[in-house]
Structure formats: structure tokens, C-alpha cells
Design a protein around this motif. Structure first.
Motif, PDB file in Angstrom:
ATOM      1  N   ARG A 189       0.862  -1.168   0.000  1.00 26.49           N
ATOM      2  CA  ARG A 189       0.000   0.000   0.000  1.00 26.49           C
ATOM      3  C   ARG A 189       0.899   1.218   0.000  1.00 26.49           C
ATOM      4  N   ILE A 190       0.657   2.119  -0.933  1.00 24.58           N
ATOM      5  CA  ILE A 190       1.465   3.326  -1.016  1.00 24.58           C
ATOM      6  C   ILE A 190       0.528   4.511  -1.155  1.00 24.58           C
ATOM      7  N   GLY A 191       0.884   5.598  -0.474  1.00 24.09           N
ATOM      8  CA  GLY A 191       0.019   6.777  -0.504  1.00 24.09           C
ATOM      9  C   GLY A 191       0.758   7.984   0.030  1.00 24.09           C
ATOM     10  N   HIS A 192       0.037   9.093   0.144  1.00 28.19           N
ATOM     11  CA  HIS A 192       0.632  10.306   0.716  1.00 28.19           C
ATOM     12  C   HIS A 192      -0.432  11.058   1.495  1.00 28.19           C
ATOM     13  N   ASP A 193       0.021  12.114   2.206  1.00 29.15           N
ATOM     14  CA  ASP A 193      -0.881  12.838   3.111  1.00 29.15           C
ATOM     15  C   ASP A 193      -1.571  14.033   2.453  1.00 29.15           C
ATOM     16  N   ASN A 194      -1.373  14.193   1.147  1.00 32.93           N
ATOM     17  CA  ASN A 194      -2.042  15.244   0.358  1.00 32.93           C
ATOM     18  C   ASN A 194      -1.685  16.648   0.851  1.00 32.93           C
ATOM     19  N   ARG A 195      -0.487  16.819   1.396  1.00 33.17           N
ATOM     20  CA  ARG A 195      -0.056  18.133   1.862  1.00 33.17           C
ATOM     21  C   ARG A 195       1.057  18.658   0.964  1.00 33.17           C
ATOM     22  N   GLY A 196       1.357  19.930   1.109  1.00 32.18           N
ATOM     23  CA  GLY A 196       2.400  20.533   0.306  1.00 32.18           C
ATOM     24  C   GLY A 196       1.811  21.362  -0.830  1.00 32.18           C
ATOM     25  N   VAL A 197       2.716  21.992  -1.609  1.00 37.92           N
ATOM     26  CA  VAL A 197       2.277  22.885  -2.684  1.00 37.92           C
ATOM     27  C   VAL A 197       1.622  22.113  -3.809  1.00 37.92           C
ATOM     28  N   ASN A 198       2.257  21.041  -4.263  1.00 42.41           N
ATOM     29  CA  ASN A 198       1.719  20.219  -5.358  1.00 42.41           C
ATOM     30  C   ASN A 198       1.605  18.774  -4.884  1.00 42.41           C
ATOM     31  N   ARG A 247      -3.085   3.876  -2.880  1.00 38.87           N
ATOM     32  CA  ARG A 247      -3.282   2.770  -3.830  1.00 38.87           C
ATOM     33  C   ARG A 247      -2.721   1.481  -3.245  1.00 38.87           C
ATOM     34  N   GLU A 248      -3.426   0.384  -3.549  1.00 37.81           N
ATOM     35  CA  GLU A 248      -2.896  -0.937  -3.214  1.00 37.81           C
ATOM     36  C   GLU A 248      -2.451  -1.612  -4.505  1.00 37.81           C
ATOM     37  N   LEU A 249      -1.200  -2.095  -4.503  1.00 40.69           N
ATOM     38  CA  LEU A 249      -0.600  -2.649  -5.714  1.00 40.69           C
ATOM     39  C   LEU A 249      -0.234  -4.101  -5.492  1.00 40.69           C
ATOM     40  N   VAL A 250      -0.410  -4.907  -6.536  1.00 44.06           N
ATOM     41  CA  VAL A 250      -0.021  -6.317  -6.505  1.00 44.06           C
ATOM     42  C   VAL A 250       1.128  -6.533  -7.476  1.00 44.06           C
ATOM     43  N   PRO A 251       1.985  -7.545  -7.239  1.00 45.10           N
ATOM     44  CA  PRO A 251       3.180  -7.725  -8.072  1.00 45.10           C
ATOM     45  C   PRO A 251       2.844  -8.265  -9.461  1.00 45.10           C
ATOM     46  N   SER A 252       3.658  -7.846 -10.441  1.00 45.51           N
ATOM     47  CA  SER A 252       3.499  -8.366 -11.808  1.00 45.51           C
ATOM     48  C   SER A 252       4.660  -9.271 -12.196  1.00 45.51           C
ATOM     49  N   ASP A 253       5.886  -8.923 -11.782  1.00 43.22           N
ATOM     50  CA  ASP A 253       7.076  -9.697 -12.144  1.00 43.22           C
ATOM     51  C   ASP A 253       8.020  -9.770 -10.957  1.00 43.22           C
ATOM     52  N   THR A 256      13.927  -8.947  -6.914  1.00 44.24           N
ATOM     53  CA  THR A 256      13.250  -7.670  -7.068  1.00 44.24           C
ATOM     54  C   THR A 256      11.811  -7.921  -7.480  1.00 44.24           C
ATOM     55  N   ILE A 257      10.851  -7.397  -6.725  1.00 43.45           N
ATOM     56  CA  ILE A 257       9.430  -7.565  -7.034  1.00 43.45           C
ATOM     57  C   ILE A 257       8.936  -6.242  -7.604  1.00 43.45           C
ATOM     58  N   ILE A 258       8.274  -6.316  -8.748  1.00 44.34           N
ATOM     59  CA  ILE A 258       7.815  -5.115  -9.445  1.00 44.34           C
ATOM     60  C   ILE A 258       6.308  -4.957  -9.242  1.00 44.34           C
ATOM     61  N   PHE A 259       5.896  -3.764  -8.777  1.00 37.63           N
ATOM     62  CA  PHE A 259       4.493  -3.454  -8.535  1.00 37.63           C
ATOM     63  C   PHE A 259       4.089  -2.299  -9.455  1.00 37.63           C
ATOM     64  N   PRO A 260       3.465  -2.571 -10.606  1.00 34.83           N
ATOM     65  CA  PRO A 260       3.049  -1.483 -11.498  1.00 34.83           C
ATOM     66  C   PRO A 260       1.867  -0.712 -10.919  1.00 34.83           C
ATOM     67  N   CYS A 261       1.817   0.585 -11.209  1.00 30.71           N
ATOM     68  CA  CYS A 261       0.723   1.437 -10.744  1.00 30.71           C
ATOM     69  C   CYS A 261       0.111   2.192 -11.926  1.00 30.71           C
ATOM     70  N   GLU A 262       0.900   3.113 -12.509  1.00 32.29           N
ATOM     71  CA  GLU A 262       0.509   3.880 -13.699  1.00 32.29           C
ATOM     72  C   GLU A 262      -0.821   4.616 -13.497  1.00 32.29           C
ATOM     73  N   CYS A 263      -0.981   5.241 -12.357  1.00 34.49           N
ATOM     74  CA  CYS A 263      -2.187   6.044 -12.141  1.00 34.49           C
ATOM     75  C   CYS A 263      -1.905   7.145 -11.125  1.00 34.49           C
ATOM     76  N   TRP A 264      -2.871   8.075 -11.018  1.00 34.54           N
ATOM     77  CA  TRP A 264      -2.739   9.230 -10.136  1.00 34.54           C
ATOM     78  C   TRP A 264      -3.058   8.859  -8.678  1.00 34.54           C
ATOM     79  N   LEU A 265      -2.338   9.497  -7.784  1.00 39.42           N
ATOM     80  CA  LEU A 265      -2.696   9.528  -6.365  1.00 39.42           C
ATOM     81  C   LEU A 265      -2.941  11.001  -6.062  1.00 39.42           C
ATOM     82  N   ALA A 266      -4.160  11.458  -6.351  1.00 37.63           N
ATOM     83  CA  ALA A 266      -4.452  12.888  -6.270  1.00 37.63           C
ATOM     84  C   ALA A 266      -5.936  13.099  -6.044  1.00 37.63           C
TER      85      ALA A 266
END
Length: 1187
Positions: free
Chosen positions: A291-300, A342-348, A322-332
């Protein structure tokens, strides 16, 4: 030097541009042409990275270096993980004391010493927590890395005395957390590092305190690479966090990837590749999701994440995966679906492994069985009560057997523009990796805006992929002003039967699998423990400690107790946790704890100590008391000793021998498992105070308070906990009472189950109705339930008709309010209010008032009644002639003669009377009676006999004749394991103290050779009254023709029958002398009450009052005479006051109670305060007799 293992490199941070980014160091040994590669790729700078200007580096294989050189794109990410794995990261928390001028401006340095090596001198330059380091009362955090120094043995910390007049420093302690080793060590100091204070030293060697050492599951290093997309506005300045999940919901803590604002501006730029090496919990061989995310603070804050790559070392062999977790989307918030998590699952998975020939083998596989991403529909229903809606921000976490969602903000309602309004249903959609079976939710709000209070009715979660529905009945306030003032709650799915976890039950900020240091701190002790395989049962120990009144007598250290029994048996270290938010043992305080430890049998020694190791960790212990309720014993030690490094003999722990203790017999308790089921009806849950009493054949318990513990007694919920209950089995009935207080005063009680954990006997008590003033048909706050054992009700319902005859004397009637309690062999009725009389004007002279109480559990044979009034009204004085109680089911009337005043100005001034039942005629001890003698022959070889036995009963009144226990050839008796009964008539010998048991030949001939009869037990029952006398013999009775050869056995246990107890209930005057202690402020102005408890029951709460006298003053003895029914042997007293008056606090020295009928005086020593501001803040004391 042989093979090189590590190197240490540092710079002195002098001159303007001291910061240095070191790529690597190469060292060639010309003798054998070997090149060592020491990669670094880290800053040596106080304002970069972790602020260190020294590094320890380890060599790596050439194949890894070649890979970095061949592939320019990957070179920047190479080998940091390997370096991390071969080194240990120590987090140092340096605490400056709270003395005046404790802080320092000097340069502080530290050296860590392990059993293999040391770190060299490290300057503590860059604090993670404060810009201005080492100030009064502050804790500064530093990171130190070292390679293979072994187990930490000591540290050396000091300063250079630079900083003018502010160089002196008072160091409280240093805490060192080595996550990769799973250790948290505390190095106490508590001394000055100052040339002008203490001994003048500015450098000190500190050693770890074993009692403050914490061991937990070691962390492992992960290399996390974050790839930000190459899109317009893709970068972010927000605070990014990550959580890793293994199988079965095992996860790491939420880890922030940036330490400070400066780092947040550097990382996560458009098209950037950022690498972080972190130590986190080991989630196992498979990382199922992140699970990866942010606190939505800051200028941008908006961020477009391309992918995440996580590399970790292989468990076997050299290499990594090395485990690769693709996302390719906005966290905004302003893009896509507005989610910032976002919650991501491994692809490779890419594996790099070092082959035997020194080459690097790379394999890549595609993950086929990755978890699916599910969509969850969440419907939140706000209750339809006044002020139920909220304007605050609401957050939800869902937990399933495959993991959890992490905390998500419920921001966009699909059904309402204005969310969480009274009576509304708000629906939200959440994307998360498959949770499996959802069993728990955590929901909270941030208490923001004008109306944050929120009444949550229910939450329904629907897995849109599987169409499974999970319902959570809430019906609670999330408010800082209502109920228990909590704005965060856990709820379990309807029908959940697992272990319920609350906010307080979770250990705060502790790593997983935290162990007690005792388990492996001392190897010698560990070896001994392994030899003792016997698993001892766990029992409760009640421990109380009084702190003395001298200067510096209090301590904030953690205290512990170890109980030692016979034969090497002892408990683990039992820590005495504080209650009511207190953090220290204050001067003059009395702290009580209930700890659970091994049942060591007979207690031989008790060790008391604390974990304070600094010179200022002083503690003056005045008294220690420890009781084992399951054994019915309490031990009190008059300690009056210091547990301190610099006081007395310098010991911080002491062992007390039982020979020095005062042993007190207390009420023996049995541990019962209690299961309370709250009904599944709307608003069934409660936060009112709940009390329980249990009644058995051998007495009853006092009212026990059932703790709410945050989430007990909620709708449809089954709550399981253990209670200590008096040994009164077999159980007959239960009474449950609520006080109707709190924001939810009503409760729908379904049923209660009690299970004796010793005998496994189970009793069911069913109610299935409301306890409420307003809800349900009964409108009552008290319920009585008959015990059901194996489908059979132990008590049946009846109707009691009570006739109260007021005497024919002048002014005999009363205008006061009257109450009555009826006592019988099945307990008591509880308090009955004599309100609805057959006469319009109750309790008038020469009048009989009739009261009916239907659907009440029958008490069987009655023994006494307790009647009293509140002394209110124009003419409260009352003269009663008698009270008749008729049991309609038994069709029997019981008379209770009185012919006494209940008036403060008449007779002896008492307004409470206990009246014995006239039906229970006293037994004439001159009469004959019948005895049943039951003999149990042992179940062993050669235990039986073909000959006769004989017995003589020795009573307190007389001695019986010899009874022959005849063994005929037709009816064979005294067989192995058999029980044989005999009936005899005799004069009544009174209470039987002992028996003489003989074994004689049937024909009276001489005995040839030796012969024995092995008798296990003899039970003598006096048939007239039903008293049983039990003799545990377990002896071989020799065969002898002589009548003077026999064995004598003392009575082991007496079971007094109800009839016997009832017959002994005669009015007795008790002289009660109350002595107040000789100490300043010891006297009280409050109203004082006493309750006596004896083998015949309790006296009820009696006020100790006298006219025209100032009672309970310092060093004063106050004498009272109270008439009550014979209490039998006194077991304990309860002294209390109502906390009224100008000076209600009271130091009670002792109470002396004399039965004037037999002259027996029982002394109850107290020596404790009854004061809300002193000792433990209690205004009542239960005191047991000491002699």
C-alpha cells in the motif's frame, strides 16, 4: 592483515564545503593481487542523509560491481542493500534530564562497544528531532551504523566541554534500538557530565539495564525504488508512505520514506527514480501486496506513480530478488477517482543469484497467482437521534483474514452532498486488494469543525466482486463529550466469535512478537527453566504496595514481583501496571494490581524490585501485600526499606521470606469463565454500570462490578472474561443489576453462562429481556435468573405474600419509606420496596399491611428478614409486632416476630432490624438424634477387608458409644473402592471434632499375622439438622481384637446445613470499638458505616452514630453497641464513609468487634487511609481479622 572485513572512513567536517558524497573505496592487496570493492554511495555530511560524517563499509563481490559498471542505468541502485544487510543500524535516543541547567552546548560524542569490536568515536551532530540539541527534558534521536561489533556491552558517552558556561550536561539515559538485531537496550545514567558537578567527569561508561531490555522479532532490510511518471505535474511534495504485506495479513508498520521537509522537496520529481533502503518487519517469503500513498499536503500534492520496485536479499545463497508493482495512475484528490492511497499487486519477480563460477545469474518470472483487486461498497448509516450528524472528517479501516485496507478517508458520498447527517445513509466505493472475509472495521473522525459529535448506527460492507455482505452494528457515539469520550472505535462483524481487540489492548509503538526479557536474558536461568517441564496453571495474584513518606521516596520506575514456591517453582517477573492513568509510585500512595502468574503452590518467598538503575531511582517501600484468592490466603510484609542505588545497601530488589509475613485467611475464590450475551435487538448495547451477584448452596457473593472495557455489552455481542467468585457451588441463581446511568442506560440482556474452570461445570442463566426504566414489559433495573444445569432449573418461580403487623402501642405507625430483604436457603430476594399495600395508608397502629411480589425465585426454607426505613416523614418511628411471609408454591407461611422499635429516639436507636424465623425451633441437645456414617474404602490393592469396623464420635458436647460397622457374608461391605453407609441412633454429641476408627475380627478371636483395612474417607451426617462432618483418613487400620487399638482422625471439613444455620440465628449484641490513628489529619467528619461478614451471612450496612459526641477524631476510640442476629465466626468487616463534611479523609487504625454473648473479640487491623486524595483514593476498606 589477512582478508579484509571492513573499513572505517570519516571526515572532520571542517571548512566551508565539508559535505562529501563518497562513491566507493577500492583497495588492492599487491601481495596476492586481490582487489576489494567497498561501495558507499552515501553522504558523509551533517546536513545530508542521516547526518553522519563517518561510515563503516564492507567489501562486496566483483560480479556485483561489474553489473553496476556494465549497466549505467542501474549503477546508482547497486549494493546499498548488501551494505545495509551486513551492517547494523542503531537508533539512539539520548534523553537530557529535567534538572535546572541540564542542557549542554558542548559537542557530544559516543562510542558503542560490542563483544567483537567498537564503533570508534562518533560525533552526535545531526539530531532527527531537534535543531537545538541536548536541551532540558528533551530526547534527541540519532542514527549510527556499524559493521559486526557483536552484542552491545557498554557505551562511552561524553562531551568536549566546549560551549562556555553551558557545557555541563545532566544525562538521564540513552536508549539504543537495533531493529536488525531485534533489541532495544536502555543505558541509564542519571548523572552530571560536568567538571563542576558530581565527580567532575565529562565522559562516562554506561551499561545496559537488563530489566529495561526489550527483545522482538528482528527487522530485515528492503531496497525500495519509486518511479515517478514522466507526465506534466506528476511529481509531489507530499509525505509519501508505504506498507508491505505478506501472506495471511502479516504486514509491516506504515513507513514514511522522507524524514523532513527538505527531503520531500528533493524526491518524487517528474520522471525521477528514487531509492530508499529501510529496515522493516519480515513479512515472509512472499510479498502479496503493498500500500502506497501520501498525506495530500504541500504545494503540489498530486502524484502520478509509474511503479514500485522492492528488492530484498535471498535467504539462501548470495543474491537478491526484485518484485515489481506497477501502478501507472494518479494519487491525487483532483485526478482519476480522487484517491491518494493505492494498493498494488506484483506483476514480475527478477532474481539475481551469484553462481559458483562467480558470474551473476538473472531470471525473470511473471506472477500468475497475484491477489485480485476488489471493489467494496460501504454504506454508513448515521443514527436518528438528536445531534447525531457530524461535520468532521471520517476515516475507515477494514480488516480481513487476508489483510487490511489501511486508513482511508470517506470523502465522496455517492448518495448525499452533505455527508453523515442525522438518519441518512452515505455510500462510498473503495478499491482494495482482496481482503477475504472482512471481520473488523476501525472507524474514527478527527473532531474537526463546529459539530464533530457523531452517532453511528451501522456500517454495511459489500464486496461487489463476490457479492458478500458484512454487517457491523455500531449504535455508539464517536464524541469527545458523550459516552466514554472516544472518537475512534473498533467494531466486529455480526456473529463474530474470535478474540476481540480494542484500542487499549494493542501495545503502543511496540514491534511485533515482543518478548519478556526474562525468556532469554540470563542463559543460566534459561537452562534451569528448560529442565522444569511441568506446565503450571495460571492464577491471579492481588498485589498492593504502599510507598513511604520520606523525601525522594517516590519512583517512576516500573516495579515487579516474583513469587517463589517450593521446589524451584516460581512465577515470571510480574510487572505492576498502574491504574487510572498514574505513572509513578507517589509518596504515601497505595497502588494495587492484579497480575497473573504460575500457581507455585505454597508461597515461600516474594521478590519485589524495580527497573530503575540511575542514582535517582529511589523508592521507599513501606508495606507489601500479596494475596492468592484461589488459595484463600493473604500475606503482608512490613518492609520499610529503600530500593535504591544510593540509599541503604544499594539494592533495587529484595526477597522477603514468608516467615517474616503476617498470614491472613481471606475468602477463597474460584475462577469462573463468564460469557455474557447481549440481545440482537435495536439499541440493545449499553454503557451503564453493570453489577452481578451469584447465589449458591454454600452462600452468596458480594455484588461484583463488570468492567465495560471499551466495547463489551454491545448489540448481538458475546463477551467472555474471567471472574473470581466465592466458593459457593452448587450455584442456584444469579442477580444482575444496572444503575441506569450513562448516555445509553438501557440494556437487553439475553443470557449469561458461568463455567467453573476447575471442575468444568457449566451453569446457564437466561433472561431475554430489557433492563430499563422505560423499555420492555418489566421496567426494572434488576434481573434474577435461575441456574440451569444439564437442562434442569435449580430454583423455581413463586409468589411471596408479605403481611406486616404494626404493633398496638402508642405512635407505633410510621410515615417513612420501608424496605425488606428475605433470606433463605437459595440466597435472598434483593431489596423489596414495601410500597403497594392492601391498605391506602400503610403501617398504621394495629394494622396488617399485605404486599404481593409475583414471579420471584423461591428461596426455599426461610431463615430471616432484614427490614428498615429511611427515617423520613412527620412520624418515622415504627413499632413492628411481626412479619409473615407466605411462599405460594410451597404453600407455607414463615413468621418473623419482632415486637421492637425501629426508631432513632426509641429502644436502642436502630432503624434496621434482622428478624429470625420462628419456624426454625432450636434443637434440644439432650434429645436423641440419628447419624449416618458413610465409609469409603480406598481403591488400591489389598485395601478391602472381610472383618468388622467400629467407630466412636467425639463431639464438643459429649462422646458417643461405640458403633459397630458390621460386615456380613450376605451383604459384603468394605470392598475395594466401595462406599458403605450405616445408620445409628445416639444422644446428640454436638459438633463432631474427631472420630476413633477401629478394625476388629467378626468372631472376636485372636488375630494371626498382620491385616489392614485401607480407609480413604469417613463422612458423618447428623440427620436431624443435616450437618456433615468430613474426615480425610487415607490410612490403613490394623486388625486387632483389642478395643484400645484404634486410630483417631480430626475433622477435615464441616458443611453446616441451612437448618442448622437458621436455628442459630438469635439476636446478639456486638460491641464495636473503632480506633482512629494518631497522625495529623487522621480524624473524619464524614458519616461512617460498617458491614460485618460472618459464617451466618452479613449484617447489612449499619451507620455508626452517637448523639452529642464528636466521633472518629485523632487517636480516639469510639464505642458502639449494635444488635444483630448471630453472625457466627466473623470473617471480615467493611468500613466506609460517605465523604461528606469539611474533612472527610480518615486514617483508620483498627476495629475491635466483641460478641457479648460468648465474649469473643475479633480484631481487624487497618492502618490505611479512607481518603479520595491519599493512598489509593478509596473511601472503603475490606479488613480481615489478624488474630
Amino acid at each position: 592483515m589477512g582478508v579484509l572485513k571492513k573499513l572505517r572512513i570519516r571526515q572532520d567536517n571542517s571548512n566551508a564545503n565539508a559535505a562529501w558524497f563518497l562513491e566507493r573505496v577500492e583497495i588492492t592487496d599487491d601481495k596476492d593481487d586481490t582487489t576489494y570493492y567497498f561501495p558507499c554511495k552515501r553522504w558523509l555530511a551533517i546536513d545530508e542523509d542521516d547526518g553522519q560524517v563517518a561510515r563503516e563499509l564492507v567489501p562486496v563481490d566483483e560480479a556485483f560491481m561489474r553489473k553496476g559498471e556494465d549497466d549505467d542505468e542501474e549503477s546508482s541502485t547497486t549494493l546499498g542493500l548488501e551494505q545495509k544487510a551486513m551492517s547494523t543500524t542503531y537508533t539512539l535516543k539520548v534523553k537530557t534530564g529535567e534538572k535546572k541547567y541540564a542542557g549542554t552546548d558542548a559537542n557530544v560524542f559516543i562510542t558503542l562497544f560490542g563483544i567483537k569490536d567498537d564503533t570508534g568515536m562518533i560525533n552526535l551532530k545531526a539530531s532527527k528531532t531537534h535543531r537545538n540539541k541536548f536541551e532540558l527534558g528533551m530526547t534527541d534521536e540519532f542514527i549510527v551504523e556499524a559493521v559486526d561489533i557483536g552484542q552491545l556491552q557498554k557505551i562511552r558517552i561524553g562531551h568536549d566541554n566546549d560551549g562556555g558556561g553551558s557545557a555541563g550536561w545532566f544525562l538521564e539515559s540513552v536508549e539504543i534500538d537495533a531493529q536488525s538485531l531485534g533489541q532495544r537496550l536502555c543505558f541509564p545514567c542519571g548523572r552530571w557530565l560536568d567538571t563542576g558537578e558530581d565527580d567532575g567527569a565529562i565522559v562516562r561508561d554506561l551499561f545496559p539495564n537488563p530489566l529495561q531490555t526489550e527483545l522482538y522479532t528482528p527487522f530485515v532490510p528492503y531496497e525500495i525504488k519509486i518511479f515517478t511518471s514522466d507526465l506534466f505535474g506528476a511529481g509531489t511534495n507530499a509525505d509519501v508512505f508505504i506498507v508491505l504485506y505478506g501472506r495471511f495479513g502479516v504486514c509491516t508498520q506504515q513507513k514514511r520514506l522522507c524524514f523532513n521537509k527538505r527531503e520531500r522537496t528533493i524526491f518524487f520529481e517528474r520522471g525521477a527514480e528514487d531509492m530508499f533502503i529501510v529496515e522493516l518487519e519480515d513479512v515472509g517469503d512472499v510479498i502479496e501486496k503493498i500500500r502506497i500513498g501520501h498525506d495530500n499536503r504541500g504545494v503540489n500534492p498530486g502524484w502520478h506513480l509509474d511503479r514500485v520496485e522492492i528488492r530484498r536479499l535471498l535467504r539462501k545463497g548470495k543474491g537478491s530478488e526484485t518484485i515489481i508493482f506497477p501502478c501507472e495512475c494518479w494519487l491525487a484528490r483532483s485526478e482519476d477517482d480522487g484517491e491518494t492511497v493505492r494498493e498494488l499487486v506484483p506483476s514480475d519477480i527478477i532474481t539475481e543469484k551469484l553462481a559458483r563460477d562467480g558470474s551473476l545469474k538473472v531470471t525473470e518470472i511473471e506472477v500468475e497467482d497475484a491477489l485480485e483487486t476488489h471493489m467494496y461498497s460501504i454504506s454508513v448509516t448515521t443514527g436518528d437521534v438528536y445531534g447525531a450528524g457530524t461535520d468532521a472528517n471520517v476515516f475507515l479501516t477494514m480488516y480481513g483474514d487476508l489483510g487490511d485496507t489501511g486508513e482511508r478517508k470517506l470523502s465522496k458520498s455517492e448518495t448525499n452532498t452533505n455527508k453523515f447527517e442525522r438518519g441518512s445513509v452515505d455510500t462510498f466505493t473503495m478499491e482494495a486488494v482482496d481482503l477475504g472475509q472482512v471481520f473488523k472495521i476501525k472507524i474514527r473522525h478527527d473532531n474537526s469543525l463546529l459539530s464533530p459529535e457523531w452517532y453511528l448506527d451501522q456500517v454495511e460492507v459489500v464486496d461487489l466482486d463476490t457479492e458478500e455482505v458484512f454487517l457491523f452494528q455500531c449504535e455508539r457515539w464517536l464524541s469527545k463529550k458523550k459516552e466514554d469520550k472516544r472518537i475512534c472505535r473498533f467494531f466486529h462483524v455480526m456473529g463474530y466469535e474470535g478474540v476481540r481487540e480494542t484500542e487499549n489492548s494493542k501495545k503502543k509503538n511496540l514491534p511485533p512478537a515482543l518478548k519478556d526479557v526474562d525468556s532469554n536474558m540470563n542463559k543460566k536461568n534459561k537452562k534451569k527453566k528448560e529442565e522444569i517441564v511441568e506446565e503450571l496453571p495460571i492464577i491471579p495474584y492481588h498485589i498492593s504496595v504502599s510507598t513511604g513518606l520520606a523525601e525522594d521516596s517516590s519512583t517512576s520506575s516500573r516495579a515487579y514481583v516474583i513469587v517463589v514456591g517450593a521446589g524451584q517453582h516460581k512465577t515470571d517477573r510480574m510487572w505492576l501496571d498502574m491504574t487510572n492513568g498514574r505513572t509513578s509510585f507517589e509518596e504515601g500512595s497505595l497502588e494495587s494490581s492484579v497480575c497473573h502468574g504460575a500457581d507455585v503452590g505454597e508461597i515461600k518467598k516474594v521478590e519485589l524490585g524495580h527497573d530503575g538503575a540511575t542514582p535517582e531511582s529511589c523508592w521507599l517501600v513501606d508495606e507489601l501485600a500479596i494475596s492468592a484468592p484461589t488459595r484463600g490466603l493473604k500475606y503482608e510484609f512490613a518492609c520499610k526499606c529503600w530500593l535504591a542505588k544510593d540509599r541503604g545497601d544499594g539494592l533495587t530488589s529484595r526477597v522477603f521470606n514468608m516467615l517474616d509475613a503476617e498470614t491472613i485467611s481471606i475468602t477463597r475464590k474460584i475462577i469462573y469463565e463468564v460469557v455474557v450475551l447481549t440481545g440482537d435487538v435495536q439499541n440493545a448495547g449499553t454503557d451503564t454500570n453493570i453489577f452481578m451477584s451469584v447465589f449458591g448452596l454454600n452462600g452468596s457473593t458480594e455484588e461484583m462490578f463488570l468492567q465495560k472495557n471499551e466495547d463489551r455489552f454491545e448489540r448481538g455481542q458475546q463477551d467472555t472474561f474471567n471472574l473470581e467468585i466465592d466458593d459457593i457451588a452448587p450455584l442456584k441463581k444469579m442477580r444482575v443489576r444496572i444503575d441506569g446511568m450513562g448516555s445509553r442506560p438501557d440494556w437487553f440482556l439475553d443470557k449469561v453462562t458461568l463455567r467453573n474452570l476447575t471442575t468444568e461445570e457449566e451453569c446457564l442463566f437466561t433472561y431475554e429481556d430489557w433492563l430499563s426504566r422505560t423499555l420492555g414489559p418489566k421496567h426494572t433495573l434488576v434481573s434474577e435468573m435461575a441456574a440451569v444445569v444439564d437442562g434442569e432449573e435449580m430454583v423455581e418461580l413463586t409468589e411471596y405474600i408479605i403481611n406486616v403487623k404494626t404493633s398496638d402501642v402508642s405512635a407505633a405507625g410510621t410515615d417513612a419509606n420501608v424496605w425488606l430483604i428475605i433470606f433463605g436457603e437459595n440466597g435472598d430476594t434483593g431489596t423489596l420496596t414495601l410500597r403497594d399495600s392492601s391498605k391506602s395508608n400503610k403501617f398504621e397502629r394495629k394494622q396488617v399491611d399485605t404486599f404481593r411480589f409475583s414471579d420471584i425465585l423461591s428461596l426455599g426454607e426461610l431463615s430471616k428478614v432484614r427490614v428498615w426505613h429511611d427515617n423520613k416523614g412527620p412520624a418515622p418511628g415504627w413499632h413492628i409486632e411481626y412479619i409473615d411471609v407466605k411462599d405460594e408454591v410451597m404453600d407455607q407461611t414463615f413468621r418473623f416476630p419482632c415486637d421492637r422499635w425501629l426508631a432513632k429516639n426509641e429502644d436502642d436507636g436502630q432503624i434496621m432490624r434482622e428478624l429470625p424465623c420462628a419456624n426454625n425451633d432450636k434443637l434440644d441437645f439432650n434429645e436423641k438424634t440419628k447419624y449416618e456414617i458413610s465409609v469409603t474404602t480406598a481403591d488400591t490393592d489389598d485395601a478391602d477387608t472381610k472383618e468388622n469396623g467400629w467407630v466412636i464420635l467425639e463431639g464438643k458436647k459429649a462422646r458417643s458409644k461405640e458403633f459397630t460397622l458390621e460386615n456380613s457374608s450376605k451383604k459384603k461391605r468394605f470392598q475395594r473402592g466401595g462406599v458403605d453407609s450405616f445408620d445409628f441412633s445416639s444422644k446428640n454429641v454436638g459438633d463432631i471434632a474427631s472420630i476413633c476408627l477401629g478394625h476388629t475380627p467378626k468372631d472376636g478371636k485372636k488375630v494371626k499375622g498382620e491385616a489392614f483395612w485401607h480407609v480413604e474417607e469417613v463422612i458423618v451426617t447428623e440427620k436431624e439438622m443435616g450437618n456433615r462432618y468430613i474426615f480425610a483418613c487415607n490410612a490403613q487400620i490394623p486388625l486387632s481384637a483389642k478395643r484400645d487399638e484404634f486410630m483417631t482422625f480430626e475433622c477435615t471439613r464441616t458443611v453446616e446445613s441451612f437448618a442448622s444455620k437458621a436455628s442459630s440465628l438469635v439476636p446478639v449484641k456486638y460491641e464495636i470499638i473503632v480506633i482512629t490513628a494518631d497522625q495529623k489529619g487522621a480524624g473524619t467528619d464524614a458519616n461512617v458505616f460498617i458491614t460485618l461478614y460472618g459464617t451466618n451471612g452479613d449484617s447489612g450496612r449499619r451507620q455508626l452514630r452517637q448523639k452529642f459526641r464528636n466521633l472518629f477524631e485523632r487517636e480516639q476510640a469510639d464505642r458502639f453497641v449494635l444488635e444483630m442476629l448471630d453472625m457466627g465466626e466473623l470473617l471480615r468487616v467493611k468500613m466506609e464513609h460517605d465523604n461528606t463534611g469539611l474533612s472527610p479523609g480518615w486514617l483508620l487504625d483498627r476495629v475491635e468487634v466483641t460478641n457479648t454473648a460468648n465474649g469473643v473479640t475479633t480484631v481487624f487491623m487497618c492502618g490505611k487511609w479512607l481518603d479520595t486524595k491519599k493512598a489509593d483514593g478509596q473511601i472503603f476498606r475490606i479488613i480481615y481479622p489478624k488474630y
